[in-house]
Structures are given as structure tokens and as C-alpha cells.
Design a protein around this motif. Sequence first.
Motif, PDB file in Angstrom:
ATOM      1  N   THR A 132     -10.944 -24.406  -4.244  1.00  0.00           N
ATOM      2  CA  THR A 132     -11.867 -25.358  -3.622  1.00  0.00           C
ATOM      3  C   THR A 132     -13.273 -25.224  -4.203  1.00  0.00           C
ATOM      4  OG1 THR A 132     -10.556 -25.250  -1.592  1.00  0.00           O
ATOM      5  CG2 THR A 132     -12.796 -26.108  -1.403  1.00  0.00           C
ATOM      6  N   LEU A 133     -13.727 -23.990  -4.385  1.00  0.00           N
ATOM      7  CA  LEU A 133     -15.072 -23.782  -4.931  1.00  0.00           C
ATOM      8  C   LEU A 133     -15.161 -24.279  -6.365  1.00  0.00           C
ATOM      9  CD1 LEU A 133     -15.996 -20.279  -3.473  1.00  0.00           C
ATOM     10  CD2 LEU A 133     -17.110 -22.484  -2.975  1.00  0.00           C
ATOM     11  N   ASP A 134     -14.110 -24.033  -7.148  1.00  0.00           N
ATOM     12  CA  ASP A 134     -14.123 -24.509  -8.530  1.00  0.00           C
ATOM     13  C   ASP A 134     -14.267 -26.024  -8.577  1.00  0.00           C
ATOM     14  OD1 ASP A 134     -13.964 -22.040  -9.690  1.00  0.00           O
ATOM     15  OD2 ASP A 134     -11.763 -22.028  -9.825  1.00  0.00           O
ATOM     16  N   LEU A 135     -13.506 -26.694  -7.731  1.00  0.00           N
ATOM     17  CA  LEU A 135     -13.541 -28.158  -7.841  1.00  0.00           C
ATOM     18  C   LEU A 135     -14.825 -28.735  -7.247  1.00  0.00           C
ATOM     19  CD1 LEU A 135     -12.582 -30.581  -5.547  1.00  0.00           C
ATOM     20  CD2 LEU A 135     -10.802 -28.885  -5.238  1.00  0.00           C
ATOM     21  N   LEU A 136     -15.345 -28.129  -6.167  1.00  0.00           N
ATOM     22  CA  LEU A 136     -16.589 -28.645  -5.588  1.00  0.00           C
ATOM     23  C   LEU A 136     -17.783 -28.314  -6.477  1.00  0.00           C
ATOM     24  CD1 LEU A 136     -16.047 -27.916  -1.771  1.00  0.00           C
ATOM     25  CD2 LEU A 136     -15.892 -30.125  -2.961  1.00  0.00           C
ATOM     26  N   SER A 137     -17.739 -27.143  -7.136  1.00  0.00           N
ATOM     27  CA  SER A 137     -18.846 -26.755  -8.008  1.00  0.00           C
ATOM     28  C   SER A 137     -18.977 -27.709  -9.192  1.00  0.00           C
ATOM     29  CB  SER A 137     -18.637 -25.345  -8.548  1.00  0.00           C
ATOM     30  OG  SER A 137     -18.597 -24.437  -7.488  1.00  0.00           O
ATOM     31  N   GLU A 195     -16.335 -10.561  -4.996  1.00  0.00           N
ATOM     32  CA  GLU A 195     -16.269 -11.315  -6.254  1.00  0.00           C
ATOM     33  C   GLU A 195     -17.602 -12.023  -6.438  1.00  0.00           C
ATOM     34  OE1 GLU A 195     -12.740 -13.746  -6.907  1.00  0.00           O
ATOM     35  OE2 GLU A 195     -11.644 -12.521  -5.438  1.00  0.00           O
ATOM     36  N   PRO A 196     -18.512 -11.391  -7.188  1.00  0.00           N
ATOM     37  CA  PRO A 196     -19.874 -11.920  -7.295  1.00  0.00           C
ATOM     38  C   PRO A 196     -19.934 -13.363  -7.802  1.00  0.00           C
ATOM     39  CG  PRO A 196     -19.559  -9.981  -8.707  1.00  0.00           C
ATOM     40  CD  PRO A 196     -18.327 -10.122  -7.882  1.00  0.00           C
ATOM     41  N   ALA A 197     -19.049 -13.699  -8.741  1.00  0.00           N
ATOM     42  CA  ALA A 197     -19.127 -15.052  -9.309  1.00  0.00           C
ATOM     43  C   ALA A 197     -18.795 -16.091  -8.235  1.00  0.00           C
ATOM     44  CB  ALA A 197     -18.167 -15.178 -10.489  1.00  0.00           C
ATOM     45  N   TYR A 198     -17.758 -15.799  -7.448  1.00  0.00           N
ATOM     46  CA  TYR A 198     -17.390 -16.768  -6.411  1.00  0.00           C
ATOM     47  C   TYR A 198     -18.342 -16.704  -5.221  1.00  0.00           C
ATOM     48  CZ  TYR A 198     -13.415 -18.645  -8.800  1.00  0.00           C
ATOM     49  OH  TYR A 198     -12.642 -19.322  -9.695  1.00  0.00           O
ATOM     50  N   LEU A 199     -18.934 -15.525  -4.993  1.00  0.00           N
ATOM     51  CA  LEU A 199     -19.947 -15.435  -3.941  1.00  0.00           C
ATOM     52  C   LEU A 199     -21.109 -16.366  -4.282  1.00  0.00           C
ATOM     53  CD1 LEU A 199     -20.834 -14.068  -1.320  1.00  0.00           C
ATOM     54  CD2 LEU A 199     -21.886 -12.264  -2.685  1.00  0.00           C
ATOM     55  N   ALA A 200     -21.501 -16.359  -5.540  1.00  0.00           N
ATOM     56  CA  ALA A 200     -22.597 -17.226  -5.974  1.00  0.00           C
ATOM     57  C   ALA A 200     -22.209 -18.697  -5.815  1.00  0.00           C
ATOM     58  CB  ALA A 200     -22.949 -16.927  -7.438  1.00  0.00           C
ATOM     59  N   LYS A 201     -20.991 -19.033  -6.200  1.00  0.00           N
ATOM     60  CA  LYS A 201     -20.514 -20.410  -6.040  1.00  0.00           C
ATOM     61  C   LYS A 201     -20.490 -20.797  -4.568  1.00  0.00           C
ATOM     62  CE  LYS A 201     -17.636 -21.256 -10.100  1.00  0.00           C
ATOM     63  NZ  LYS A 201     -16.323 -21.631 -10.616  1.00  0.00           N
ATOM     64  N   ALA A 202     -20.014 -19.846  -3.735  1.00  0.00           N
ATOM     65  CA  ALA A 202     -19.917 -20.131  -2.313  1.00  0.00           C
ATOM     66  C   ALA A 202     -21.294 -20.432  -1.728  1.00  0.00           C
ATOM     67  CB  ALA A 202     -19.282 -18.935  -1.584  1.00  0.00           C
ATOM     68  N   ARG A 203     -22.290 -19.659  -2.153  1.00  0.00           N
ATOM     69  CA  ARG A 203     -23.635 -19.877  -1.621  1.00  0.00           C
ATOM     70  C   ARG A 203     -24.192 -21.228  -2.075  1.00  0.00           C
ATOM     71  NH1 ARG A 203     -25.469 -13.599  -2.173  1.00  0.00           N
ATOM     72  NH2 ARG A 203     -24.773 -13.023  -0.081  1.00  0.00           N
ATOM     73  N   ALA A 204     -23.948 -21.560  -3.341  1.00  0.00           N
ATOM     74  CA  ALA A 204     -24.449 -22.832  -3.848  1.00  0.00           C
ATOM     75  C   ALA A 204     -23.765 -24.004  -3.136  1.00  0.00           C
ATOM     76  CB  ALA A 204     -24.227 -22.912  -5.359  1.00  0.00           C
TER      77      ALA A 204
END
Lengths: 463, 256, 215
Positions: free
Chosen positions: B66-71, B106-115
Motif C-alpha cells: 500500500t505504501l509503495d503504491l500511494l508513495s 524498517e526505516p525506509a518504510y517508516l519514512a514512507k509511512a510518515r510521508a
Amino acid sequence: MSRFLDRVETALQDEELKGALGRATDRLASRRSASLDSLEDSDMIRDMARRAKMGLLTDLAGNLETFEKNLINNGVQVHWAEDGKAANRIVVEIAKARDCKRAVKSKSMATEETHLNHDLLEAGLEVLETDLGEYIVQLAGTTPSHIILPIIHMTKESIGEVMHRKIHVPYTSDPEKLAKIARAKLREAFLSADIGITGANFGVIDSGAVVLVSNEGNARLVTTLPRVHVVLMGIEKLVPNLDDLDLMIKILGRSATGQKITTYTSIVPGPRREGETDGCEEMHVILLDNGRSRILGGPIAEILGCIRCGACLNACPVYKNIGGHAYGDTYPGPVGAIVTPGIRGIKGWKSLPDASSLCGACRDVCPVRLDIPRMLLELRKHAVEEADVPWTLRAGLWGFGMIASRPWLYRTAARLGGIAARLMAPDGWIKKLPGLAGGWTRSRDMKAPAPKSFQRMFRDRHV
Amino acid sequence: MTHPKTVQLFHTCIINEVYPEVGMSVVNILERLGIEVRVPASQTCCGQPAFNAGFHADARKVARHTLDLLSATEGPIVVPSGSCGDMITHQYEMLFHGDSRGQGGEPAYLAKARAVSHRCYEFSVFLVDVLGITDLGARLGSNAMKAAYHPSCHLLRGLGAKTQPRALLAGVQGLECADVKDQEECCGFGGMFSVKNAAISGAMLENKLRNLEASGASTVVSCDMGCLMHMQGGLRRKGSKLEVKHISQVLEAGFK
Amino acid sequence: MSDARLAILSKVRQAQIRAYIPEAKSGLPARLAYPALDPGALRFRLLEEFALLGVEAFVEASEADVRRRLSGLIDGKSVLSWDPDHLPYGAGDCLTGAKTVFGSDSRDEQGQAEIGLTGCENAIAETGTLAVTSGPGRPRAASLMPITHVVLIRASDILLGMGEYFRKTRETADRGNVPLPYVVFITGPSRTADIELSLTLGVHGPGRVIAILGP
């Protein structure tokens, strides 16, 4: 079916429980909100109280050492107990060494947690609970079902019945008369008791003092009349100083019963001093770990900030329906669903964090803003890692994760599932689902998926 | 925020499979307001079922997707559900955070989640807080009704949106809001809770439906189809006449 | 000390390194502020709270009035009292009209008393609370065992909040390098709502609290 679910079924069929509990929790909840509304800056005070509670956890060990030192300076004898059995053994040893025979207790969740009464009786001591509710619990041979109101589950009629049967007084259901009978009975006991046992609402680190609150005054009698006073408190029940105690007192009574302040707040800084004619001659504080250090080391450390006001119980729709006994241990309600697996271990208690719709009403009313839903989620995760989880559930959610992360698979599965469901439900509604999902159709119908998904409708319109 | 021209719709799995007409009402309203609605086609579910059950590894698979596609998209993300909105806004962070020292995170996805979290709005919150609209011009006319608003837990307490849906309903001419006893109490849905703890969930549902029926309303309105599906299933089992509607269906009904 | 002590402290020390402790909200004041109120406003607030709590209050203009009021309440009764030199307003003189027992008398005699008579260190206006300390000549039993508690309050001892009392007490203790005194905060009569939330007074402590506010 687990033991927890058995207890739930029993509770849900208990009409007396339903009536007594619903009325009481509703009134407590509305009193709480009215009394917090009338407190100026209540939001800020709650934030400050939370800061104090969380702050002391960052160096709990150092704080315990300071507290111990200040207690000793005040003439208090300090003991440490790794678990409940050890704590109870210390109490028995103190009592035996001082030739104490009769113990009076004021309401204490810590001694319920260690099952102290059982061990004292076994060691040949007489023990009497003196909080009215706890006294009735003891007479009835049950356990408290609420942190603040131990007999919230009982009607006045059944309380009258218990007193009639156990202490042979004429039957009455008049609360005032019942309370008068208890006052007379318990006053005799106070005058002949030689050891008083209490918990602690707070330990004030910089003052080496124990704080006890009660509405009835029994905690005062327990600490005033017997010659020995033993305090059993969890290692987390500290506040840094009197300024912080001020914050706690402001929120505790309001959150618990809607009072601006509980009737009596005693600050006990050690045994009686020279020239005094009452108060205990010897004071002991037992600092109890019993799993708290383990809680501190994990994601639910926050729960150690709980001040045991019971507000989360009164707000919780689950507690309001099943009552305290269904939780199966000392601490009921949302706080119990976290503390119990915390101190007893997740194995055998994983049903408790599951028994929540995560509605968040507990978090809203918590005076120190504990994020209870977050901790329930952490415990569910912990349960999946550590405890036995049905393989069907494990497989089901593995399948969900696998499918829902692959859009093409997801769409295919949804389409096939929809076709199957519509075959089961020609009118669009499924009346009975198989397996675990059958829980749903126990009290509700299930709407079958639509023949055409939203994405297809949207595409049809927009292409 | 300036008035956005385009939004991404995260339609949620329940709306996609069970209540597609609700998704269309949301689209109709947004388009009428001059906003282009984009529906990322590869979206599935937010992952909440696995997350709430404690299966974080499985939930992460879905959340990463979900984060990949929304990002990869731009602009505000509208979610017609307080619960899924809360999951994306708050719980994704917990999911990827790891322990107190970040271990297992998972820092990369944490960053995506915050954005993504900052771009995410529940539907009613989007209308009121972002677009500044409370009166959509809905007029019920001869279909005037008394409605009971059910504030879903994750919208009310998770996302803290207490006033927005009420403001929108107050703007509907011909709609009277009923007083409901214990209005803010949970209906007993709670996802897997309704299955695993069916007895408790059923007792909570019973209380809720009793209070809703006593309110004299003909329709229950909410911002979450999960809760509404639960209540609707209970109402149907009881043979009750009370209907359920997503807020978008009420807002749209007036200006059709 | 004990093995248990070392074991617990070491477990706690290990744990607190790993503990997930949410950060506190920023921008909060270090401690609560208590605005200064004039004595009249403080007394008004206190009386308001007393009324809500069911504390019977008498406001007297002079020391002689306080004594007269007190005599009216205790004459002919049995009274468990603080030692006379600890009572304000020369109230010890009123004890001649009563059958008086003190902290030094036997517990059985104390238990017979109908009225407990005490002063108080401070009264807290915000909540209608009495801060009653104990010490030699000031037994704890006096405000606890009899069914009626009569308390004498000096106008100058009224504070707004409990925090003020705490700060004052802390400073006194630190200055003299002495431990805190035993103090009980009493807010209205003893009460319970354990039975179906029905309010009952005087379940263990006094069921009646009578306050005499002097000049």
C-alpha cells in the motif's frame, strides 16, 4: 473453547451482574467527566501527571534506591520481594517475629495480586479486610471485580444475604444499615488487631513517605491503631516529589469516583515518633517486583504509569458487559488486559488482549493518557510470537498477507469469494458462516459481496 | 493547503467488494466539487486485519504494498473510512517502528509511512478541514428524515474527528439528527474481535441497536462501512426497519 | 542488603535501557501555579466546598465567639481532644464543660468518646480539605475514631490548593532537615458508596464534620 470465553458466557447470562454493573459504571463515568470538566487546566494537569509518571520510569532503579534511602532515614524497614510468594513470606515473618496474631487490611490490589490472605491464614494468622466492599467480598468468599468498587457486581439484596448468612445479623438490604453493622463489627477488630497491612497509592521518593487514600477511613485506622504496619507496594508506584503528588491527587479522585479529592489522603512518613500516642511502632515497606521489571523492559512499559483509578473500566464497553471476574485475575478491564499478561506472562492469558474492539474509550479517559489500545496491539503481536495461536488463524492471516500484497491475486480471490458467497446467499445475505467466521453469524447476518466491484463501476464510468 | 485539483482515493476493501455504491457517492461528491478523483488500480486492503490480530509480518507485506503504491502518487489521499484512515495515519508508524531502539524496524518504510500519513484524510475531514465546506447544498425535500449519527471509534478517538461529520450533516436541509444514548460507545465490531469474541461483540451490538432504535431515527449514518456492515447485519437479523447509510450517500442524496 | 534487592535492581536496570517510554508533551510548566487570593475570597471558597461536602461550618468573629460556639457543641459530651495547648483560640478552656480524654488515655476510653476535637495546620479552600498533622499532644485518633469531628480553623491558615501546603511543608522540612510530619487530608465525612453506589456516611471515620472558622 478457552476458559476466558467460558467465563464470558457465564457473565453474559448473569442478569444480576448486568443490572448492577451497567447502572454503576454509567454513573461513575458521568461523574468522572463532570468533575474533570470542572477542573481548570485539567488537560494540562493530566499531561503533567503523565510526564511525572513516565519520567520516573527512565531511571526506576535509581529512583527506587533514593526512595529506599529516604524511607530508612524515616525509620522504615525496607524489604524487597521478587514475586508474590516471597512478598507473602516476608509479611508472615514480620508478623511471627513480632508475635502478631490478628491482621487488619485496607483495600490493596497488590495483596490481591500475591494472594496474601491465603498465605497469612495458612500461617495461622487471622486476617480481616476492612474496606466495606472487600469485607463483603471476604465474607462471600469471592474476589473483587473492580479496582475501586470491589462489589460493583452485587445488588444490595445479595449483599444483605451474605451478611445475614455469614455473620448472623438480621437480613436487611438497606445500605445504611449494612454499613452500620460493618462499622461495629470492624471497629472491634481494629481495636484488637496487632498488625495492619496496606498497599500504597503512591510512594513519594524525595520524602520517603507512603500515601494512602480512602473514602471510608479504614486505611487510617489500619495505620493508626495496630502496633505494626506493613505496606506492600509494586516497585512502580512512585512519584518523584510532593508537587507531583499534588497532580496525582487532583486526578485520582476525579477519575475514580468523580470526587475532587478522596475523603482521606494520608501521608505516612514512617512509624510514630517520640511523644506520639498513636500510629504504628514499626513500619515496613515491601517493594514488590512480580514481573514489573519484565514489563519495564518491553513495549508495554507505559502501563507502569497506571494509578489504578478504574476509569478505564467504567468506560470500557467490554468490561461493562462481562464484569471483572471474567478477566480471571486481580486486575480487570482494559488495564487488567495489559497488566495480567504482563505480570503472569502471555501464555495462558492471550485471550485478554484479544477481548477488545480497540475502541479507544479507555485511552480517552485515562488520567495519565496511557495508550491502552497500542499496548493491547503489542501484546497481540507478542502472543503471535510466543504463545500458541490456532494454526487456522495463522494460516488464514498468512494467506491474507500473501494475497493482499499481490493485486492480481487479490482481485481473483475477491471475485471467486464473491461468487461463492452469492451462491450461499441468493438474497444477498449469509445467515450462517462456517468455522471461525461463524462467530459473526451468531448474532448478525453477513452481507454478500456485490456482483460488481467499485473499481469496475468506476472504470465503466471513467473510461 | 490550496484547493487541490486531484485526489487519490483509497477506497478500502469493504467498499470495493461489498458497498461499491458508497464509493460512487464519494466520487460523485468530489467530482461535483471540481476535483479529479484518481483510483490507484492496484490497491487492495490497508492490512488492518492482520495487524490487529498481532500478525505484524503479514500486515507488513500488505502495508508495504500500500505504501509503495500511494508513495508513487501525488496529492491528498482520501479514505472513506475512519478505521482504515487511522491505520494508515497512525498504525503504519507503529508497524514499521521496531522496538525502543529501532530494532526490527524498517526505516525506509517508516519514512514512507510518515510521508503518506501527512497526505491522508478521512472523507468528512477532507471536506471540512481541507476544502472548508460544511454545506454541500444537500436538500432532502420530501425525503426529510431523522438520522442517528454513529461516530465510529477510529474516526472519533483514533483520528480525533468529532465535529466534521456532524457539521456536514447539520448542513443537510431536511435532516434531523437524533439524540442517541451512549452515542460514542463502540458498536462491537472491532474487526476480528467480532468473530473471536462473538459473544461480547454481540452484547455490545445489542446495546447499540437498542439505543439506536430508541432514538426514533429511521437511518443510521456513519463514516465507516465496517461499523455499518456490522450494525446492518444485526438489524437484519432482528428484522428491524432501520437503514444504514454512509455519510456520502446522505450528502449526495440531496443534490442528485 | 538482600539478594532480592540486588536481583530486582539489576533487572530493573537492564530493563530501563530497553524500555519503550513515550516522550512527554513539550511546553508544560515545571509545576502548577497557585494564584494569590485575598483572605475573604479564600474563606468564601472554603465555605462553598464545605457546603457541597456536607461539612457544617460556623464562622465566628472573635475568639470568645469561637469558645462559646465550641462549648455549645461539646458541653456535657465525652470528647477525645488534642492537648489544650495545641488548640487555637484558648479553646482548651472549653473542655472543662465536657468529659475529656486525651491521646495519653487508654484506647478503650478514646473509643468511647462521642466527639473528636482538633485544630488543623491548614484548610485547603479549593477542595474543602483539612490538613491535620499529628504529633505529641495531637493524636491521630481524635479526628478519626469518634463519630463527630469538630475542627477549629484559623482564618490565616486557609490556603487555595494542596500544592501550596506541600510546598510550605517541604520547605519547612528541608530548612530544619527534619522528616515530613504525618498528615491526613480530610475532605468531609467518612463515606462509602460500595453498596450499589448508594452514599453512606460514617462507615469507619466520623460521619459528621463540624468546622468552626475563627478570626
